[in-house]
Design an enzyme around this catalytic site. Structure first.
Site, short mmCIF file in Angstrom:
data_model
loop_
_atom_site.label_atom_id
_atom_site.label_comp_id
_atom_site.label_asym_id
_atom_site.label_seq_id
_atom_site.Cartn_x
_atom_site.Cartn_y
_atom_site.Cartn_z
N CYS A 80 -3.39 1.43 6.83
CA CYS A 80 -3.61 0.84 8.16
C CYS A 80 -4.17 1.88 9.14
CB CYS A 80 -2.33 0.22 8.69
SG CYS A 80 -0.93 1.34 8.66
N GLU A 119 -10.95 -5.48 9.45
CA GLU A 119 -10.39 -4.29 8.80
C GLU A 119 -10.80 -4.29 7.33
OE1 GLU A 119 -6.13 -4.34 8.44
OE2 GLU A 119 -6.02 -2.15 8.44
N SER A 172 -0.52 -7.51 7.32
CA SER A 172 -1.75 -7.94 7.98
C SER A 172 -1.48 -8.59 9.33
CB SER A 172 -2.48 -8.93 7.07
OG SER A 172 -1.73 -10.10 6.94
N ASN A 184 0.81 -1.23 0.00
CA ASN A 184 0.00 0.00 0.00
C ASN A 184 0.84 1.28 0.00
OD1 ASN A 184 0.73 -0.67 2.62
ND2 ASN A 184 -1.11 0.21 3.53
N LYS A 190 12.76 -7.26 1.91
CA LYS A 190 11.88 -7.96 0.97
C LYS A 190 10.66 -7.06 0.80
CE LYS A 190 8.33 -10.40 1.29
NZ LYS A 190 7.55 -9.73 0.22
N ALA A 191 10.62 -6.39 -0.33
CA ALA A 191 9.51 -5.47 -0.56
C ALA A 191 8.37 -6.24 -1.21
CB ALA A 191 9.97 -4.31 -1.42
N GLU A 223 4.12 -3.68 12.57
CA GLU A 223 3.14 -2.63 12.23
C GLU A 223 2.01 -3.33 11.50
OE1 GLU A 223 3.31 0.18 13.35
OE2 GLU A 223 5.40 0.81 13.54
N GLU A 232 5.76 -7.89 -3.59
CA GLU A 232 5.84 -8.46 -4.94
C GLU A 232 4.89 -7.73 -5.89
OE1 GLU A 232 5.98 -10.36 -2.13
OE2 GLU A 232 8.08 -10.77 -2.56
P1 NAD Z 1 -1.76 -10.98 2.95
O1 NAD Z 1 -1.99 -11.23 4.37
O2 NAD Z 1 -1.85 -12.11 1.99
O3 NAD Z 1 -0.31 -10.33 2.70
C1 NAD Z 1 0.12 -9.18 3.35
C2 NAD Z 1 1.61 -8.98 3.04
O4 NAD Z 1 2.34 -9.93 3.75
C3 NAD Z 1 2.02 -9.12 1.57
O5 NAD Z 1 2.94 -8.08 1.27
C4 NAD Z 1 2.72 -10.48 1.51
O6 NAD Z 1 3.79 -10.48 0.57
C5 NAD Z 1 3.27 -10.59 2.91
N1 NAD Z 1 3.39 -11.97 3.37
C6 NAD Z 1 2.44 -12.94 3.31
N2 NAD Z 1 2.91 -14.08 3.86
C7 NAD Z 1 4.18 -13.82 4.27
C8 NAD Z 1 5.19 -14.57 4.93
N3 NAD Z 1 5.00 -15.85 5.29
N4 NAD Z 1 6.37 -13.97 5.19
C9 NAD Z 1 6.59 -12.68 4.85
N5 NAD Z 1 5.67 -11.91 4.26
C10 NAD Z 1 4.49 -12.47 3.97
O7 NAD Z 1 -2.79 -9.89 2.57
P2 NAD Z 1 -3.08 -8.93 1.34
O8 NAD Z 1 -4.20 -9.46 0.53
O9 NAD Z 1 -1.86 -8.51 0.60
O10 NAD Z 1 -3.60 -7.71 2.18
C11 NAD Z 1 -4.74 -7.96 2.95
C12 NAD Z 1 -4.66 -7.40 4.30
O11 NAD Z 1 -3.36 -7.09 4.71
C13 NAD Z 1 -5.39 -6.09 4.34
O12 NAD Z 1 -6.75 -6.32 4.52
C14 NAD Z 1 -4.77 -5.39 5.50
O13 NAD Z 1 -5.44 -5.76 6.67
C15 NAD Z 1 -3.39 -5.95 5.56
N6 NAD Z 1 -2.36 -4.99 5.16
C16 NAD Z 1 -1.93 -4.14 6.10
C17 NAD Z 1 -0.97 -3.20 5.78
C18 NAD Z 1 -0.47 -2.22 6.79
O14 NAD Z 1 -0.02 -1.15 6.42
N7 NAD Z 1 -0.47 -2.55 8.08
C19 NAD Z 1 -0.45 -3.17 4.48
C20 NAD Z 1 -0.91 -4.07 3.53
C21 NAD Z 1 -1.87 -5.01 3.89
#
Ligand code: NAD
Length: 480
Positions: free
Chosen positions: A282, A379, A227, A150, A173-174, A248, A176
């Site tokens: 967030c 959320e 998340s 985001n 690791k930024a 965070e 993907e």
């Molecule tokens: P997701 O839970 O699939 O992934 C969230 C992030 O975590 C992605 O960048 C992914 O690459 C990373 N990730 C997933 N598994 C991982 C692992 N085992 N090790 C390291 N990194 C891993 O969710 P999504 O569909 O990308 O986003 C959905 C939810 O994530 C949102 O509803 C929101 O609640 C949350 N989110 C929060 C923030 C924040 O700023 N706090 C940012 C992005 C997403």
């Protein structure tokens, strides 16, 4: 597309192609922008070795010299703001003006951390003659950082600036899905003369990378933004390997609107704040607890402003609300809105996907939200503005605190007594009163409860990248 950079891995100061991964998609029109490089096991081992070598050099570099290099990187990023912003809008969807602001905000963060890194003071503790106790703040070591989609530039910038300003090396690791932001950030540091290995950038299979890096003895700190479920998983991994972590995670921003404010002005400010990154933030304001006496006027003004928003491709300067970043968010909005309406919520604006190409969803205002609607508890991470009527400040605070989240919270009031009660009682990491800015470079930002722990930003954020060592030194007692 020339405005979208080539995507590569940065390891040991050199860019490399990695293995072919998935396409990166423009959420405005679903076209392909580039192909993501994946790091394989050999790339990750190289990144680790490079970060260990980089740490040896960087921790022994004078803080003033470190600051000079980091500040140069920020200056380069400022010069490149238009390119970085365009790439961000292409891969993430946010309106171009917001992308520019994000890049400039990242520069603010980098600059503040760089300067504060020169002030990571220790202490000398008073002792008996012949004894000196010195408390030193040392760089904690190699940092493993995981940043989300985001905020493709500012979230990695927070982690990189914190680590580097404290004298650490970092493997980032930024995301993907939005990789160009991190590539451009890293390029600025390379061009600024950062020694090889101090900053390494990888992409790939997130689970594979996190499980490899967090288990390595050389990695001494884990920092993650994302998340709650992934955060809990990474916190468990960090705990298993006795690593501290900065987490965070998600939020569910409550906004308490008291009866002593202008309902129309507050509603318009709320809608505009909700357009930021289409609510995929967030700290997004989400649950609006509005006092009965101004409720109807607030709802009407919010609905009118939301319905008038210009929705479109973020490259158009006139766009106020861009597309959602990925189809997962679109599906989530559709399902949360359907659930809320089925449970008795009142639709005031928006509600349905716009078009069939690109991930567009309007800012959706829902009034009379029932407590048990899923959106009131999960959320939403999208453009949903959920409004409930309250009859007292106590009731609003109780509702604000009812969820397991506690990141950003907001309140609107002119009363000092209300401010005192809000400051004491709202369970959150950041409370903003009469405005919607949750954090700036010099203030600590982070959560309580499921929203995570540790802080980013401010002196508190920088010290997360340090470890304290106490040196006790006995010397002969000087003669009187
Ligand atoms: P997701 O839970 O699939 O992934 C969230 C992030 O975590 C992605 O960048 C992914 O690459 C990373 N990730 C997933 N598994 C991982 C692992 N085992 N090790 C390291 N990194 C891993 O969710 P999504 O569909 O990308 O986003 C959905 C939810 O994530 C949102 O509803 C929101 O609640 C949350 N989110 C929060 C923030 C924040 O700023 N706090 C940012 C992005 C997403």
């Amino acid at each position: 597309m020339s405005s979208y950079p080539e995507l590569r891995l940065l390891i040991g100061g050199s860019w490399r192609p990695g293995r072919a991964g998935q396409p990166v998609v423009n959420p405005a029109d679903e076209s392909t922008l580039g192909l993501l490089p994946h790091a394989g096991p050999a790339d990750l081992a190289d990144a680790l070795a490079a970060a260990e070598a980089g740490l040896k050099v960087w921790r022994r570099t004078a803080p003033a010299e470190r600051a000079r290099i980091i500040l140069r990187a920020a200056a380069l990023l400022r010069e490149r703001v238009d390119d970085a912003a365009l790439a961000m809008t292409l891969e993430q969807g946010k309106p171009i003006g917001q992308s520019r602001l994000e890049v400039l905000r990242a520069c603010d963060i980098i600059e503040w951390d760089a300067n504060e890194g020169r002030r990571l003071y220790g202490r000398v503790i008073p002792a008996e003659p012949g004894m000196r106790h010195t408390v030193l703040r040392e760089p904690i070591g190699v940092v493993a950082a995981f940043s989300p989609w985001n905020f493709p530039v500012s979230s990695p910038a927070r982690k990189v600036a914190g680590a580097l300003s404290a004298g650490c090396s970092i493997i980032l690791k930024a995301s993907e899905e939005t990789p160009a932001g991190a590539v451009q950030l890293a390029q600025a540091f390379v061009d600024a003369g950062l020694p090889p290995g101090v900053l390494n950038l990888v992409f790939g299979d997130p689970a594979e990378i996190s499980s490899f890096l967090i288990a390595q003895p050389a990695v001494r700190l884990v920092t993650f933004t994302g998340s709650v479920p992934v955060g809990k998983h990474l916190a468990e991994l960090a705990g298993r390997h006795m690593k501290p972590a900065i987490m965070e995670l998600g939020g569910h921003g409550p906004v308490i609107v008291c009866d002593d404010v202008d309902p129309e002005a507050t509603a318009v400010a709320s809608v505009l704040s909700k357009t930021r990154n289409a609510g995929q933030v967030c700290v997004a304001p989400t649950r609006f607890f509005v006092h009965d006496r101004i409720y109807d006027r607030f709802v009407a003004a919010a609905g009118a402003r939301a319905a008038a928003l210009r929705v479109g491709d973020g490259r158009d300067e006139a766009t106020e609300l861009g597309p959602l970043a990925n189809p997962r968010r679109l599906a989530a909005m559709e399902s949360l809105v359907a659930d809320a309406l089925a449970r008795g919520a009142r639709l005031v604006a928006g509600g349905e996907r716009i078009g069939t190409k690109g991930y567009y969803f309007p800012l959706t205002v829902l009034a009379d939200m029932p407590d048990d609607a899923r959106a009131m508890n999960e959320e939403p991470f999208g453009p949903l503005m959920l409004i409930q009527r309250v009859r007292s400040l106590e009731e609003a605070i109780a509702k604000a605190n009812a969820l397991p989240f506690g990141l950003a919270a907001y309140a609107f009031t002119e009363s000092a007594a209300n401010v005192a009660a809000l400051s004491d009682e709202v369970a959150c990491g950041n409370l903003s009163i009469n405005h919607f800015v949750a954090s700036i470079a010099e203030t600590p930002f982070g959560g309580v409860k499921d929203s995570g722990y540790g802080r980013e930003g401010g002196t508190e954020g920088l010290t997360e990248y340090t470890v304290v060592k106490c040196v006790s030194h006995r010397t002969p007692v000087p003669r009187a």
